[in-house]
Design a protein around this motif. Structure first.
Motif, PDB file in Angstrom:
ATOM      1  N   GLU A  78       0.851  -1.193   0.000  1.00  0.00           N
ATOM      2  CA  GLU A  78       0.000   0.000   0.000  1.00  0.00           C
ATOM      3  C   GLU A  78       0.885   1.240   0.000  1.00  0.00           C
ATOM      4  O   GLU A  78       2.012   1.193   0.489  1.00  0.00           O
ATOM      5  CB  GLU A  78      -0.890   0.009   1.251  1.00  0.00           C
ATOM      6  CG  GLU A  78      -1.851  -1.169   1.267  1.00  0.00           C
ATOM      7  CD  GLU A  78      -2.852  -1.115   2.420  1.00  0.00           C
ATOM      8  OE1 GLU A  78      -2.747  -0.190   3.262  1.00  0.00           O
ATOM      9  OE2 GLU A  78      -3.726  -1.998   2.467  1.00  0.00           O
ATOM     10  N   THR A  79       0.380   2.342  -0.550  1.00  0.00           N
ATOM     11  CA  THR A  79       1.142   3.597  -0.523  1.00  0.00           C
ATOM     12  C   THR A  79       0.248   4.692   0.055  1.00  0.00           C
ATOM     13  O   THR A  79      -0.980   4.563   0.024  1.00  0.00           O
ATOM     14  CB  THR A  79       1.605   3.998  -1.934  1.00  0.00           C
ATOM     15  OG1 THR A  79       0.469   3.996  -2.805  1.00  0.00           O
ATOM     16  CG2 THR A  79       2.650   3.025  -2.477  1.00  0.00           C
ATOM     17  N   ASP A  97       0.103  10.820  -1.628  1.00  0.00           N
ATOM     18  CA  ASP A  97       1.017  10.870  -2.770  1.00  0.00           C
ATOM     19  C   ASP A  97       0.291  10.750  -4.107  1.00  0.00           C
ATOM     20  O   ASP A  97       0.893  10.924  -5.159  1.00  0.00           O
ATOM     21  CB  ASP A  97       2.046   9.718  -2.684  1.00  0.00           C
ATOM     22  CG  ASP A  97       2.923   9.831  -1.442  1.00  0.00           C
ATOM     23  OD1 ASP A  97       2.808  10.867  -0.753  1.00  0.00           O
ATOM     24  OD2 ASP A  97       3.690   8.875  -1.170  1.00  0.00           O
ATOM     25  N   GLY A 144      -3.939   3.495  -2.037  1.00  0.00           N
ATOM     26  CA  GLY A 144      -2.886   4.360  -2.575  1.00  0.00           C
ATOM     27  C   GLY A 144      -2.706   4.203  -4.074  1.00  0.00           C
ATOM     28  O   GLY A 144      -2.125   5.068  -4.721  1.00  0.00           O
ATOM     29  N   THR A 145      -3.195   3.083  -4.646  1.00  0.00           N
ATOM     30  CA  THR A 145      -3.095   2.960  -6.107  1.00  0.00           C
ATOM     31  C   THR A 145      -4.156   3.856  -6.726  1.00  0.00           C
ATOM     32  O   THR A 145      -5.214   4.085  -6.147  1.00  0.00           O
ATOM     33  CB  THR A 145      -3.298   1.509  -6.593  1.00  0.00           C
ATOM     34  OG1 THR A 145      -4.566   1.031  -6.121  1.00  0.00           O
ATOM     35  CG2 THR A 145      -2.182   0.603  -6.086  1.00  0.00           C
TER      36      THR A 145
END
Ligand code: ATP
Ligand code: MG
Length: 594
Positions: free
Chosen positions: A244-245, A249, A376-377
């Motif tokens: 996960e990000t 961002d 996060g994608t």
């Protein structure tokens, strides 16, 4: 034993059966081993029955060797136990249900977990009685949607099913391992090239499960392997999700006009033209596909699946994931019930941020996404408005799915879930399936024993199947050639096929003598004593597929007979006085090698 072809109940056929799709089916019928009684239902003729019995014997010996005890349950079974575990309904249309004269519901057993569980419950009550493994070699009934390929997928078929009973998890693991090793020996003895792959437990419930697949181009199962040793049925592949990000961002959500762009290719063309700072590919898009899920009791519910646009929903993976429910693609009628959805431009979220798909949305359609769709994608997806798409639609910020559904197609070259290298795909025939059932059946049916401390504990179970009649076909599939069947020595109905060609009394007398001598030495002999032409006899011997063929004919005048190997087609002359010793030596070496 000597069987004379003039007496044997067999007729070889010149033509393929009309419904033959695969070599094993074609040759088993043409060689007079089996005959179709009804779709997916076969009668066994003498030659076929002998092969079946040899397979059964191998299975029996290996099961006995791990201490499993043979029993036999009826095929006609009461409804109640299957009701208690839910399988009366869960099996759906695959279950043959029958009604007796009193109007009582019964069934023809598709597999026997319930019955074995109840039998052990009846007779045993202490940890001291365990571990226990029981098995049977017995006829099973499943009203398969697509019976096909002769014995490979029948509606009546023979299975070896065994069940292990242990007081704790360590015991189950040991019973499972013993079965696993027995299965390896069984399939080695059958001469099958096989792989052991991780499998889905399916309607059986339970946790760990592996399948034994015979590698075969005609197989119905697709499996993957990696150079590092990963192997799984494609249905059981669990894609490793990326990390996960932070959603901070991710780019902001933006609208892009995509006139007439109802396909992903068309959307990509516009993206690459209008937003050229990067290259857009199908993997950047989120495709949303709708299905109607039908439960075994007939209730329906819509399901939306979100997956990367360069992937398709794999029908078999979807079927396995939803079992016992089935999924059908949304029809125009289904779409009419959801006027909020803009076909071709669907999205989990609309331009104003309102959710469109998901239990919490206006449509309330359950929305499950591919494992790659992690927090996060960000994705390009429809705007749920005609001729518009959204970019930067970010998971965890703009929408959150109701859960994960791992049903996208698995491709050659995809990284193995355990990081052991790129996957290759191949096909196989499922020969055996081993499951750690755990306590599901014991709980549903109340199978408990007293443990060492005098406390009642639920027994933990394993269930293990081998397709015995399917194995006959799988071996035929692997060994037959353009001329017919071609059995390994261990499974052939007869090890030697003695053919008398010509007219002379002397030839027939000598052929008979050779057959008798081989028989006296313990060989199973088929003797073609018919008054037929050599051409007919040779062709029949090739179709029927005994591994060693002895031709007694003209050469006898010079004191020689011919020794033929069915697999390689090799022929050589052997002095008539040596033929019996030669044949015995060949058999002792395991028979002719292909
Ligand atoms: P499949 O996926 O091929 O339908 P399954 O998962 O339903 O098989 P199990 O319930 O595990 O199979 O049954 C154990 C074994 O019985 C299988 O491994 C297979 O060898 C054999 N078998 C199952 N169904 C059939 C059938 N219709 N005809 C012949 N053999 C079968
Ligand atoms: Mg099945």
């Amino acid at each position: 034993m000597i069987a004379k072809l003039s007496q044997l109940f067999v007729r070889t056929l010149r033509d393929d059966p009309a419904d033959a799709e695969v070599p094993s089916h074609r040759w088993l019928v043409r060689a007079g081993y089996i005959r179709r009684a009804a779709p997916g239902i076969y009668s066994w003729l003498p030659l076929g029955l002998k092969v079946l019995q040899k397979v059964e014997q191998i299975v029996r010996e290996e099961m006995d060797a791990i201490g499993a005890q043979e029993v036999r349950f009826p095929a006609l079974l009461p409804r109640e136990p299957y009701e208690a575990t839910g399988r009366w309904t869960d099996y759906g249309d695959n279950l043959f249900r029958v009604v007796d004269r009193k109007g009582t519901d019964m069934l023809l057993g598709p597999t026997h977990e319930e019955m074995f569980t109840l039998m052990v419950k009846d007779l045993y009550n202490s940890y001291k009685d365990l571990p226990l493994s029981l098995y049977q070699i017995q006829t099973k009934y499943r009203d398969e949607a697509r019976p096909r390929a002769g014995l490979l997928r029948g509606r009546e078929f023979i299975m070896k099913d065994s069940y292990s009973f242990d007081v704790d998890d360590a015991g189950l693991e040991a019973s499972y391992q013993r079965h696993r090793e027995a299965y390896q020996r069984i399939f080695e003895r059958l001469g099958l090239e096989f792989v052991i792959v991780s499998a889905m437990a399916g309607a059986m419930g339970g946790s760990r499960s592996e399948e034994f697949l015979a590698v075969a181009a005609n197989g119905e199962d697709t499996f993957v392997r990696s150079p590092g040793g990963y192997a799984a049925n494609v249905e059981a592949v669990r894609v490793a999700p990326p990390a996960e990000t932070p959603v901070e961002d991710a780019p902001t959500m933006a609208v892009i006009d995509t006139p007439q762009a109802g396909s992903i290719a068309a959307v990509l063309e516009i993206l690459n033209r209008e937003l050229p700072e990067r290259t857009w590919s199908g993997a950047d898009t989120l495709k949303n596909v709708l299905f109607m899920v039908i439960e075994p009791d007939g209730t329906k519910r819509p399901l939306a699946i979100g997956l990367p646009g360069d992937r398709e929903v794999d029908a078999k993976r979807l079927e396995a994931a939803l079992e016992p429910a089935v999924a059908e693609p949304f029809t125009d009628e289904d779409f009419k019930q959801f006027p909020d959805l803009v076909v071709g431009f669907m999205s989990p979220v609309s331009i104003d941020g309102a959710r469109v798909l998901g239990k919490e949305s206006s449509t309330k359609i359950e929305y499950l996404t591919d494992p790659r769709v992690v927090t996060g994608t960000h994705w390009v997806t429809g705007a749920n408005v005609r001729d518009q798409h959204l970019t930067g639609v970010t998971v965890g910020r703009d929408f959150t799915a109701d859960g994960v559904l791992d049903v996208a197609d698995v491709r050659e070259g995809d990284e193995a879930p355990d990081g052991s290298g790129p996957l290759t795909l191949a096909r196989g025939i499922e020969m055996g399936h081993i499951f750690q059932l755990g306590r599901k059946y014991a709980e549903a049916l109340g199978l408990k024993v007293l443990d060492q401390n005098g406390k009642l504990v639920t027994v933990t179970m394993g269930s293990y199947g081998v397709g015995v009649s399917r194995a006959v076909a799988a071996v035929a599939e692997a060994t037959s050639d353009e001329k017919g069947l071609n059995w390994p020595l261990s499974l052939a109905p007869y090890q030697v096929h003695v053919i008398a060609t010509g007219k002379g009394e002397e030839i027939f007398g000598e052929a008979q003598r050779i057959a008798e001598e081989l028989d006296a030495q313990g060989m199973d002999v088929l003797y073609d004593d018919r008054k037929a032409s050599p051409g007919v006899k040779f062709a029949d011997s090739e179709v029927m597929g005994m591994p060693i063929i002895v031709v007694v004919g003209r050469g006898l005048a010079d004191g020689v007979v011919e020794l033929r190997e069915r697999a390689s087609g090799e022929k050589r002359e052997v002095a008539v006085g040596d033929i019996v010793t030669e044949v015995i030596a060949l058999a002792a070496a395991g028979g002719p090698q292909a």
